[in-house]
Scaffold this active site. Structure first.
Site, PDB file in Angstrom:
ATOM      1  N   GLU A   1      -3.254   2.911   5.441  1.00 12.42           N
ATOM      2  CA  GLU A   1      -2.440   1.616   5.404  1.00 12.42           C
ATOM      3  C   GLU A   1      -2.474   1.161   6.904  1.00 12.42           C
ATOM      4  OE1 GLU A   1       1.053   1.491   3.078  1.00 12.42           O
ATOM      5  OE2 GLU A   1       1.625  -0.362   4.198  1.00 12.42           O
TER       6      GLU A   1
ATOM      7  N   ASP B   1       0.785  19.857   0.523  1.00 16.15           N
ATOM      8  CA  ASP B   1       0.539  19.029  -0.916  1.00 16.15           C
ATOM      9  C   ASP B   1       1.547  17.879  -1.058  1.00 16.15           C
ATOM     10  OD1 ASP B   1       0.656  18.624  -3.501  1.00 16.15           O
ATOM     11  OD2 ASP B   1       0.703  20.570  -4.125  1.00 16.15           O
TER      12      ASP B   1
ATOM     13  N   HIS C   1       2.538  -6.459   9.987  1.00 12.75           N
ATOM     14  CA  HIS C   1       1.744  -5.693   8.934  1.00 12.75           C
ATOM     15  C   HIS C   1       0.176  -6.699   9.120  1.00 12.75           C
ATOM     16  CE1 HIS C   1       0.097  -3.679   5.576  1.00 12.75           C
ATOM     17  NE2 HIS C   1      -0.063  -5.065   4.931  1.00 12.75           N
TER      18      HIS C   1
ATOM     19  N   LYS D   1       9.519   4.109  -0.227  1.00 14.54           N
ATOM     20  CA  LYS D   1       8.109   4.336  -0.208  1.00 14.54           C
ATOM     21  C   LYS D   1       7.535   4.109   1.327  1.00 14.54           C
ATOM     22  CE  LYS D   1       3.904   2.113   0.001  1.00 14.54           C
ATOM     23  NZ  LYS D   1       3.163   1.648   1.198  1.00 14.54           N
TER      24      LYS D   1
HETATM   25  C1  MEV Z   1       4.875  -0.897   3.451  1.00 14.24           C
HETATM   26  O1  MEV Z   1       4.086   0.073   2.993  1.00 14.24           O
HETATM   27  C2  MEV Z   1       6.458  -0.489   3.378  1.00 14.24           C
HETATM   28  C3  MEV Z   1       7.483  -1.236   3.325  1.00 14.24           C
HETATM   29  O2  MEV Z   1       7.482  -2.118   2.360  1.00 14.24           O
HETATM   30  C4  MEV Z   1       8.839  -0.272   3.366  1.00 14.24           C
HETATM   31  C5  MEV Z   1      10.058  -1.073   3.103  1.00 14.24           C
HETATM   32  O3  MEV Z   1      10.025  -2.163   2.707  1.00 14.24           O
HETATM   33  O4  MEV Z   1      11.258  -0.558   3.712  1.00 14.24           O
HETATM   34  C6  MEV Z   1       7.467  -2.077   4.635  1.00 14.24           C
END
Ligand code: MEV
Length: 452
Positions: free
Chosen positions: A87, A299, A396, A283
């Protein structure tokens, strides 16, 4: 539906025969498919052989970018974190957080506990559980001594079996019981160690119950369902934190410190009460954690399964990070179960795993738990900082822009010009396409047609 016939004995075929079968059955252009597979073969035969032997039916390798995030001051030591991830913005976000906190005292991390567990799951059809307990208590020392040869090395390293218990779960599932083992597996993740012990326990327990005088004759028998470690390791826990005066958080920016903190704290609280947000929040934490787990040969499926079960341990899925502001001091922390190994598995085999471990100064498993917990906290700090200030897309999409331009097959000069055109605005696929088409002197419609 294709009309490929099932194949028998596929795993016994040579690599060439497997490849031939695959490309001739599933690909429109077998030569092109073959050349893709071959282009990922390693030119060092020994390294390729190693990869071939990691799993069954290896045909080629699957590359992931390997990057690093420098300037991570953790417990007073400066680390450069290895990360394997696809990513675009994750490594950049991590590196930003590393530098930010290294100028504010760095990260503090501490392992809180390292216990792992496994179970022999079995059925016993008797009606007086006291009898089963009596048999278990008598045979307990035999269960331990029968695994002496399996545990000898681990005991020499200070680990081994910590506890063995009989657990009655028959109120949840008729006649269902467990032998639960607790283990200290030192620097190994310990799956093989634990599973081998559990299988031995199952064998001894089953073999001796026939002579168990404590139990009524008709019930001197168990049916073992399975023997397996649990990847849920809530007692293999690590804490990492950062803290600094609120006023230091926005130093060098035109942001208002108190407003920044208020929004940040609110964002963490939202993830504590709103599962829809908590999943995305966690995530983001796992972006940092998984990339290090993969780089260090651990793992990630086990870690993922455990972490999310832990996040839901109170019955509601919640944030893994927490925040406090007290007397003008901002403290941001994570408590997370991480069952990691620095020996065993592929740690001494995969050249990039060995490289990562050397880069980290050959940590033991406790140190690695601390470093990886920091990676999760740092990643979450960066995400929340962007989300509550500039928005996530600015950073991003800036990183993702190159992927978009590679999709258009833009050349180096076009890439440089298009990137420069986004200096002061947030890129998007459509805007990048428009810029690209403008440079090529074509319309987006003509470009789309040329690709269809
Ligand atoms: C993207 O991979 C992860 C985010 O969505 C985490 C978050 O929203 O805290 C930017």
């Amino acid at each position: 539906m294709n009309n490929v016939k099932p194949i028998k004995g596929f795993s016994k075929l040579s690599k060439e025969a497997k490849t031939e079968w695959l490309i001739s059955n599933y690909f429109e252009n077998p030569e092109k498919a073959l050349s893709i597979l071959k282009s990922y073969w390693h030119n060092n035969e020994d390294i390729q052989k190693l990869h071939d032997e990691f799993i069954e039916n290896t045909l080629t390798n699957y590359y992931m970018p390997f990057g690093v995030a420098p300037n991570f001051l953790i417990n007073g030591k400066n680390y450069c974190l290895p990360m394997a991830i696809e990513e675009s913005s994750v490594v950049a976000a991590m590196a930003k957080a590393g530098s930010f906190w290294s100028e504010r005292g760095g990260f503090k991390a501490k392992v809180l506990s390292t216990t792992k567990v496994g179970h022999v799951h079995f059925v016993w059809r008797g009606d007086d559980v006291v009898q089963l307990h009596k048999y278990f208590n008598r045979i307990k020392s035999l269960l331990i001594s029968e695994t002496d040869s399996i545990t000898a090395n681990m005991r020499a390293r200070g680990g081994g079996i910590l506890d063995i218990e009989l657990i009655d779960k028959s109120n949840l599932e008729p006649n269902y019981y467990q032998i639960k083992g607790s283990f200290d597996t030192r620097d190994s993740m310990g799956a093989n160690f634990i599973n081998t012990i559990l299988e031995k326990w199952s064998e001894v327990f089953e073999n001796h119950i026939g002579d168990a005088e404590e139990i009524d004759k008709d019930f001197r028998k168990v049916e073992v369902i399975m023997c397996i470690l649990s990847n849920f390791t809530p007692d293999c826990l690590v804490r990492a934190e950062v803290s600094c005066p609120v006023s230091d958080l926005t130093e060098g920016t035109d942001l208002d410190a108190q407003k920044f903190v208020d929004n940040f704290v609110r964002a963490v609280h939202v993830a504590e009460i709103e599962p829809y947000r908590a999943v995305t929040h966690n995530k983001g934490i796992m972006n940092g954690i998984d990339s290090m787990i993969i780089a260090t040969g651990n793992d990630f499926r086990a870690i993922e399964a455990c972490v999310h079960a832990y996040a839901a341990r109170d019955g509601q899925y919640k944030s893994l990070t927490h925040v406090e502001v007290k007397d003008g001091i901002f403290t941001f922390y994570i408590e997370i179960p991480l069952s990691l190994g620095t020996v065993g598995g592929i740690t001494s085999l995969h050249p990039m795993v060995k490289f990562s471990n050397e880069l980290l100064g050959k940590p033991n498993s406790r140190e690695l738990m601390e470093i990886v917990a920091v990676a999760g906290l740092a990643q979450n700090f960066s995400a929340l900082r962007s989300l509550t200030t500039t928005g996530i897309q600015k950073g991003h999409m800036k990183m993702h822009l190159l992927n978009i331009l590679n999709q258009f097959e833009a050349n180096t000069e076009e890439k440089a010009q298009i990137i420069a055109s986004f200096n002061n605005r947030v890129p998007s696929y459509q805007l990048a396409l428009e810029e690209f088409c403008r440079l090529r002197g074509i319309t987006p419609e003509a470009y789309a047609k040329s690709k269809s």
